[in-house]
Design a protein around this motif. Structure first.
Motif, PDB file in Angstrom:
ATOM      1  N   ARG A   1      -9.879   9.023  -2.475  1.00  0.00           N
ATOM      2  CA  ARG A   1      -8.588   8.804  -2.096  1.00  0.00           C
ATOM      3  C   ARG A   1      -7.839  10.096  -1.747  1.00  0.00           C
ATOM      4  NH1 ARG A   1      -7.382   3.540  -5.715  1.00  0.00           N
ATOM      5  NH2 ARG A   1      -9.551   2.766  -5.592  1.00  0.00           N
TER       6      ARG A   1
ATOM      7  N   THR B   1      -4.159   3.197   6.167  1.00  0.00           N
ATOM      8  CA  THR B   1      -4.073   3.236   4.571  1.00  0.00           C
ATOM      9  C   THR B   1      -3.977   1.553   4.089  1.00  0.00           C
ATOM     10  OG1 THR B   1      -3.028   5.128   4.130  1.00  0.00           O
ATOM     11  CG2 THR B   1      -2.952   3.768   2.229  1.00  0.00           C
TER      12      THR B   1
ATOM     13  N   ARG C   1      -6.419  -1.316   1.242  1.00  0.00           N
ATOM     14  CA  ARG C   1      -5.595  -1.605  -0.026  1.00  0.00           C
ATOM     15  C   ARG C   1      -6.327  -2.761  -0.925  1.00  0.00           C
ATOM     16  NH1 ARG C   1      -1.842  -0.680  -3.983  1.00  0.00           N
ATOM     17  NH2 ARG C   1      -0.441  -2.620  -4.179  1.00  0.00           N
TER      18      ARG C   1
ATOM     19  N   ASP D   1      -2.680   4.476  -2.630  1.00  0.00           N
ATOM     20  CA  ASP D   1      -3.928   4.153  -1.896  1.00  0.00           C
ATOM     21  C   ASP D   1      -4.535   5.541  -1.540  1.00  0.00           C
ATOM     22  OD1 ASP D   1      -4.389   1.337  -2.157  1.00  0.00           O
ATOM     23  OD2 ASP D   1      -2.182   1.635  -1.903  1.00  0.00           O
TER      24      ASP D   1
ATOM     25  N   HIS E   1      -9.412  -1.245  -2.620  1.00  0.00           N
ATOM     26  CA  HIS E   1      -8.816  -0.265  -3.689  1.00  0.00           C
ATOM     27  C   HIS E   1      -8.394  -1.182  -4.778  1.00  0.00           C
ATOM     28  CE1 HIS E   1      -8.002   3.458  -1.202  1.00  0.00           C
ATOM     29  NE2 HIS E   1      -9.029   3.180  -1.209  1.00  0.00           N
TER      30      HIS E   1
ATOM     31  N   PRO F   1       0.878  -1.155  -0.060  1.00  0.00           N
ATOM     32  CA  PRO F   1      -0.168   0.178   0.157  1.00  0.00           C
ATOM     33  C   PRO F   1       0.945   1.399  -0.053  1.00  0.00           C
ATOM     34  CG  PRO F   1      -0.804  -1.452   1.822  1.00  0.00           C
ATOM     35  CD  PRO F   1       0.543  -2.151   1.035  1.00  0.00           C
TER      36      PRO F   1
END
Ligand SMILES: Nc1nc2c(ncn2[C@@H]2O[C@H](COP(=O)(O)OP(=O)(O)OP(=O)(O)O)[C@@H](O)[C@H]2O)c(=O)[nH]1
Ligand SMILES: [Mg+2]
Length: 450
Positions: free
Chosen positions: A198, A270, A274, A165, A277, A40
């Motif tokens: 994001r 974050t 991941r 991300d 995303h 990430p």
């Protein structure tokens, strides 16, 4: 299955089921592969001296990045924890960008100049970065007054934003959004590269405001500038923060505004985003492929319709010519000794007699092939290449957005289409394949991360 395994599994399945399809419609395999590589990532962007490097040092708990009042950094620095036995070190840009295991190979296109402005720092004792990388970036400048960069800065941040991300966009009260590069980045680069949800906005160094009024004015200025840049009326959340070690007092004018902790937690969380995303990105790529194929399917269908119409006329002419050459030529020219039909009726087939009528039969078909490939199909292709929107129903904003990304590719595909491709392409079957992947495989993964 843990996240890493899921990621690898998805990569394998995509390669097996769709890689060939992506390639046959001119998609770069790297676009998809890069999404599925490595860790990430958080991309830190913002005006020069807005406090990016200061915040990174704080997150990592070490003084890794140089900080300073003037534009300090002119490099992109990928910072993450070292994972091998070789210890903390700095890896030069050329090595990072050429490493196929890492997602930065797309940056090769930006040339030698960028390589000199790119590096990776592998550091010890940074557990927060064991499954996370933070990218520090050169502060954005007013290129009208400052020296121009010698590589395509916007292009590079666009590429990095695609991989990230989370994009953290930092401002400070002194320059609340009037920097030219920042303006361009927000206006054009980020919307094309990063998903809106994001990106987070930060106004840092708020301890430097002289009084509450000053802070409110800076905040207002930033909001106004942001709305000019994003074209949106609703304001995104802006984190208001300052560095606790640098601020003279810990409570800004007694206002108790400090969202530093929340911001840091958000950045460090974050990795949790991941997988979702990755699925979103894969979904988007597949949708782009889908739209491309839909356009090509419509184009092919129109081409085939022309071919079918032509064929029915040509066949009629062919039949006529067959009998004409078989019977009438024999009758009027007395050559050859008898017609093929007559020989057939008398029960004795003379293959030699077929020569002339079959030649007559084939002639219109050849003519049709020539007419289609040299005249009709190129004309159809030319028309659609100039206005490919005619091939699609762009009824939703989402489809319109995806279309913008594939339009050029569709034009290229149309221009490259020959009669044979058009007759034998199996777009519909390909669409069904994609449909199956979206409804079965992707849903399965969404189910796993829920
Ligand atoms: N008072 C105060 N100073 C800060 C704060 N954050 C950063 N600074 C100072 O502001 C200056 C710029 O900070 P940097 O972290 O170097 O900013 P940057 O965004 O990395 O700048 P570039 O690398 O040039 O793009 C440095 O001198 C920092 O010490 C803060 O919250 N409060
Ligand atoms: Mg810096």
């Amino acid at each position: 299955m843990d996240e890493k395994q899921l990621q690898d599994d998805l990569k394998k399945r995509l390669t097996k089921k769709l890689a060939a399809l992506f390639a046959s419609y001119l998609f770069q395999p790297e676009d998809m592969e890069n999404l599925l590589k490595w860790k990430p990532m958080v991309l830190m962007l913002g005006n020069y001296s807005s406090g990016k490097s200061t915040l990174i040092n704080e997150l990592v708990g070490q003084d890794i990045q140089r900080t300073g009042q003037a534009p300090t950094d002119d490099s992109f620095t990928v910072i993450t924890e070292v994972s091998d036995q070789e210890g903390a070190r700095s890896v030069p840009g050329a090595t990072v960008i050429n490493d196929e295991e890492m997602p930065f190979v797309g940056l090769k296109a930006y040339g030698e100049r960028l390589i000199a402005h790119f590096e990776m720092k592998l550091i010890d004792n940074a557990p927060a970065l064991s499954n996370l990388a933070i990218i520090d970036s050169p502060g954005m400048l007013d290129s009208v007054t400052e020296k121009n960069r010698d590589y395509d800065y916007e292009g590079v941040i666009g590429e990095l934003a695609k991989l990230a991300d989370l994009v953290v966009l930092m401002f400070d009260p002194h320059k609340a959004g009037t920097i030219k590069e920042t303006y361009d980045a927000i206006r054009t680069v980020l919307p094309m590269s990063a998903m809106e949800d994001r990106i987070i906005f930060v106004m840092s160094r708020i301890d430097e405001c002289d009084n509450p009024g000053d802070l409110v004015r800076s905040y207002g200025t930033l909001c106004w500038n942001l709305s000019q840049m994003t074209g949106r009326k609703d304001m995104p959340r802006i984190f208001l923060t300052f560095s606790p070690t640098l601020a003279r007092e810990q409570e800004v004018h007694g206002l108790r505004i400090d969202e530093r902790q929340e911001l840091k937690e958000k950045i460090l969380a974050t990795p949790k985003l991941r997988l979702s995303h990755i699925l979103q990105d894969v979904d988007r790529q597949i949708n782009a492929l889908q739209l491309t194929i839909e356009a090509m399917a419509t184009f092919s269908a129109q081409g085939r319709r022309l071919a079918r119409k032509g064929l029915s006329v040509a066949l009629a002419v062919s039949l006529f010519l067959f009998f004409f050459l078989d019977i009438f030529v024999q009758r009027f020219a007395g050559f050859p000794e008898t017609s093929f039909l007559a020989s057939l009726l008398s029960g004795e087939v003379v293959a030699r007699l077929l020569l002339l009528p079959v030649a007559g039969f084939m002639l219109p078909l050849f003519g049709l092939g020539l007419f289609l490939s040299q005249w009709q199909i190129p004309r159809l292709a030319k028309r659609h290449a100039a206005q490919p929107e005619g091939l699609m129903e762009l009824d939703t904003p989402y489809r319109k957005g995806v279309w913008l990304k594939v339009r050029e590719r569709v034009v290229e595909l149309i221009r490259a289409t020959r009669l044979r491709d058009l007759l034998f392409a199996r777009h519909r079957r390909n669409l069904a394949k994609i449909d199956r992947f979206l409804t079965r495989d992707m849903q399965e993964y969404y189910g796993k991360i829920r």
